[in-house]
Design a protein around this motif. Structure first.
Motif, PDB file in Angstrom:
ATOM      1  N   THR A 202      30.772   6.596  -1.835  1.00 43.51           N
ATOM      2  CA  THR A 202      29.991   7.504  -0.994  1.00 43.51           C
ATOM      3  C   THR A 202      28.602   6.919  -0.778  1.00 43.51           C
ATOM      4  N   THR A 203      28.169   6.916   0.472  1.00 38.73           N
ATOM      5  CA  THR A 203      26.888   6.310   0.808  1.00 38.73           C
ATOM      6  C   THR A 203      25.871   7.359   1.240  1.00 38.73           C
ATOM      7  N   ASN A 204      24.615   6.976   1.084  1.00 40.33           N
ATOM      8  CA  ASN A 204      23.496   7.827   1.493  1.00 40.33           C
ATOM      9  C   ASN A 204      22.413   6.908   2.024  1.00 40.33           C
ATOM     10  N   TYR A 205      21.777   7.318   3.137  1.00 40.27           N
ATOM     11  CA  TYR A 205      20.782   6.477   3.786  1.00 40.27           C
ATOM     12  C   TYR A 205      19.506   7.250   4.073  1.00 40.27           C
TER      13      TYR A 205
ATOM     14  N   VAL B 117      16.769   4.362   8.529  1.00 38.75           N
ATOM     15  CA  VAL B 117      17.673   3.221   8.636  1.00 38.75           C
ATOM     16  C   VAL B 117      19.082   3.610   9.068  1.00 38.75           C
ATOM     17  N   LYS B 118      19.342   4.890   9.202  1.00 35.96           N
ATOM     18  CA  LYS B 118      20.676   5.337   9.605  1.00 35.96           C
ATOM     19  C   LYS B 118      21.069   4.713  10.938  1.00 35.96           C
ATOM     20  N   GLY B 119      22.296   4.190  10.979  1.00 37.00           N
ATOM     21  CA  GLY B 119      22.789   3.560  12.185  1.00 37.00           C
ATOM     22  C   GLY B 119      22.396   2.105  12.318  1.00 37.00           C
ATOM     23  N   ARG B 120      21.495   1.622  11.450  1.00 34.57           N
ATOM     24  CA  ARG B 120      21.063   0.221  11.521  1.00 34.57           C
ATOM     25  C   ARG B 120      21.450  -0.559  10.256  1.00 34.57           C
TER      26      ARG B 120
ATOM     27  N   ARG C  51      29.754  -2.368  -1.390  1.00 42.71           N
ATOM     28  CA  ARG C  51      29.879  -2.982  -2.712  1.00 42.71           C
ATOM     29  C   ARG C  51      31.246  -3.630  -2.852  1.00 42.71           C
ATOM     30  N   ASP C  52      31.271  -4.693  -3.640  1.00 42.02           N
ATOM     31  CA  ASP C  52      32.506  -5.386  -3.957  1.00 42.02           C
ATOM     32  C   ASP C  52      32.611  -5.394  -5.480  1.00 42.02           C
ATOM     33  N   ASN C  53      33.405  -4.496  -6.019  1.00 43.09           N
ATOM     34  CA  ASN C  53      33.477  -4.368  -7.473  1.00 43.09           C
ATOM     35  C   ASN C  53      34.107  -5.597  -8.123  1.00 43.09           C
ATOM     36  N   ALA C  54      34.956  -6.290  -7.393  1.00 50.04           N
ATOM     37  CA  ALA C  54      35.571  -7.505  -7.944  1.00 50.04           C
ATOM     38  C   ALA C  54      34.547  -8.618  -8.132  1.00 50.04           C
ATOM     39  N   LYS C  55      33.502  -8.591  -7.307  1.00 51.20           N
ATOM     40  CA  LYS C  55      32.455  -9.615  -7.388  1.00 51.20           C
ATOM     41  C   LYS C  55      31.185  -9.089  -8.045  1.00 51.20           C
ATOM     42  N   ASN C  56      31.205  -7.833  -8.503  1.00 45.91           N
ATOM     43  CA  ASN C  56      30.006  -7.232  -9.129  1.00 45.91           C
ATOM     44  C   ASN C  56      28.790  -7.367  -8.210  1.00 45.91           C
ATOM     45  N   THR C  57      28.994  -7.118  -6.942  1.00 45.01           N
ATOM     46  CA  THR C  57      27.934  -7.352  -5.965  1.00 45.01           C
ATOM     47  C   THR C  57      27.804  -6.170  -5.002  1.00 45.01           C
ATOM     48  N   VAL C  58      26.567  -5.855  -4.681  1.00 48.17           N
ATOM     49  CA  VAL C  58      26.273  -4.855  -3.666  1.00 48.17           C
ATOM     50  C   VAL C  58      25.516  -5.550  -2.540  1.00 48.17           C
ATOM     51  N   TYR C  59      25.759  -5.098  -1.323  1.00 52.35           N
ATOM     52  CA  TYR C  59      25.165  -5.713  -0.138  1.00 52.35           C
ATOM     53  C   TYR C  59      24.381  -4.684   0.664  1.00 52.35           C
ATOM     54  N   LEU C  60      23.410  -5.182   1.409  1.00 52.04           N
ATOM     55  CA  LEU C  60      22.727  -4.365   2.393  1.00 52.04           C
ATOM     56  C   LEU C  60      22.677  -5.167   3.692  1.00 52.04           C
ATOM     57  N   GLN C  61      23.493  -4.748   4.649  1.00 51.45           N
ATOM     58  CA  GLN C  61      23.481  -5.369   5.968  1.00 51.45           C
ATOM     59  C   GLN C  61      22.439  -4.656   6.808  1.00 51.45           C
ATOM     60  N   MET C  62      21.468  -5.406   7.282  1.00 53.29           N
ATOM     61  CA  MET C  62      20.361  -4.831   8.044  1.00 53.29           C
ATOM     62  C   MET C  62      20.394  -5.382   9.461  1.00 53.29           C
ATOM     63  N   ASN C  63      20.620  -4.496  10.408  1.00 52.48           N
ATOM     64  CA  ASN C  63      20.670  -4.882  11.820  1.00 52.48           C
ATOM     65  C   ASN C  63      19.537  -4.196  12.581  1.00 52.48           C
ATOM     66  N   SER C  64      19.276  -4.693  13.765  1.00 50.30           N
ATOM     67  CA  SER C  64      18.232  -4.116  14.626  1.00 50.30           C
ATOM     68  C   SER C  64      16.931  -3.929  13.863  1.00 50.30           C
ATOM     69  N   LEU C  65      16.537  -4.957  13.161  1.00 46.84           N
ATOM     70  CA  LEU C  65      15.355  -4.858  12.307  1.00 46.84           C
ATOM     71  C   LEU C  65      14.089  -4.650  13.121  1.00 46.84           C
TER      72      LEU C  65
ATOM     73  N   GLY D  29       0.776  -1.222   0.000  1.00 48.68           N
ATOM     74  CA  GLY D  29       0.000   0.000   0.000  1.00 48.68           C
ATOM     75  C   GLY D  29       0.813   1.281   0.000  1.00 48.68           C
ATOM     76  N   LYS D  30       2.145   1.146  -0.087  1.00 46.34           N
ATOM     77  CA  LYS D  30       2.996   2.329  -0.065  1.00 46.34           C
ATOM     78  C   LYS D  30       3.824   2.416  -1.340  1.00 46.34           C
ATOM     79  N   GLN D  31       4.364   3.592  -1.568  1.00 45.82           N
ATOM     80  CA  GLN D  31       5.236   3.780  -2.720  1.00 45.82           C
ATOM     81  C   GLN D  31       6.629   3.223  -2.429  1.00 45.82           C
ATOM     82  N   ARG D  32       7.332   2.890  -3.484  1.00 43.53           N
ATOM     83  CA  ARG D  32       8.713   2.451  -3.355  1.00 43.53           C
ATOM     84  C   ARG D  32       9.546   3.638  -2.863  1.00 43.53           C
ATOM     85  N   GLU D  33      10.414   3.376  -1.897  1.00 38.19           N
ATOM     86  CA  GLU D  33      11.212   4.463  -1.350  1.00 38.19           C
ATOM     87  C   GLU D  33      12.667   4.050  -1.175  1.00 38.19           C
ATOM     88  N   LEU D  34      13.499   5.067  -1.169  1.00 34.72           N
ATOM     89  CA  LEU D  34      14.936   4.852  -1.048  1.00 34.72           C
ATOM     90  C   LEU D  34      15.299   4.304   0.324  1.00 34.72           C
ATOM     91  N   VAL D  35      16.197   3.327   0.335  1.00 35.81           N
ATOM     92  CA  VAL D  35      16.785   2.847   1.579  1.00 35.81           C
ATOM     93  C   VAL D  35      18.222   3.352   1.691  1.00 35.81           C
TER      94      VAL D  35
END
Length: 115
Positions: A56-59, A63-66, A71-85, A42-48
């Motif tokens: 350079t990162t932006n949050y 979610v700031k602080g959590r 990114r790992d350019n050698a593996k062509n992969t980006v990650y999102l570590q989510m803590n204190s969910l 029921g909500k719009q897609r929003e930036l995390v």
């Protein structure tokens, strides 16, 4: 053409952690600004979070602080570590790549935070 494949979603209890991964096809990953977005029912897609070519990162304030994007350019992969969910983090999470002004999206992965 860039193909993005996500993994790592699932069900977690409040206070728990998850790590999302997004693997990109092609050698142009290193030229992309990568990001994670979420869409709750029921909500719009929003930036995390986003991460530029230079790291350079932006949050979103919620979610700031959590959450941590990396990114790992050698593996062509980006990650999102989510803590204190929190239950309000429950949503479908989408990986995004922007290359030369063109946006590419992954299929989305469900994250559910519930006891």
């Amino acid at each position: 053409q860039v193909h993005l494949v996500e993994s790592g979603g699932g069900l977690v209890q409040p206070g728990g952690s998850l790590r999302l991964s997004c693997a990109a096809s092609g050698s142009i990953f290193r030229l992309a600004t990568m990001g994670w977005y979420c869409q709750a029912p029921g909500k719009q897609r929003e930036l995390v979070a986003t991460i530029t070519i230079g790291g350079t990162t932006n949050y979103a304030d919620s979610v700031k602080g959590r959450f941590t994007i990396s990114r790992d350019n050698a593996k062509n992969t980006v990650y999102l570590q989510m803590n204190s969910l929190k239950p309000e983090d429950t949503a479908v999470y989408y990986c995004n790549a922007v290359i030369g002004g063109i946006q590419y999206w992954a299929q989305g992965t469900q994250v559910t935070v519930s006891s």
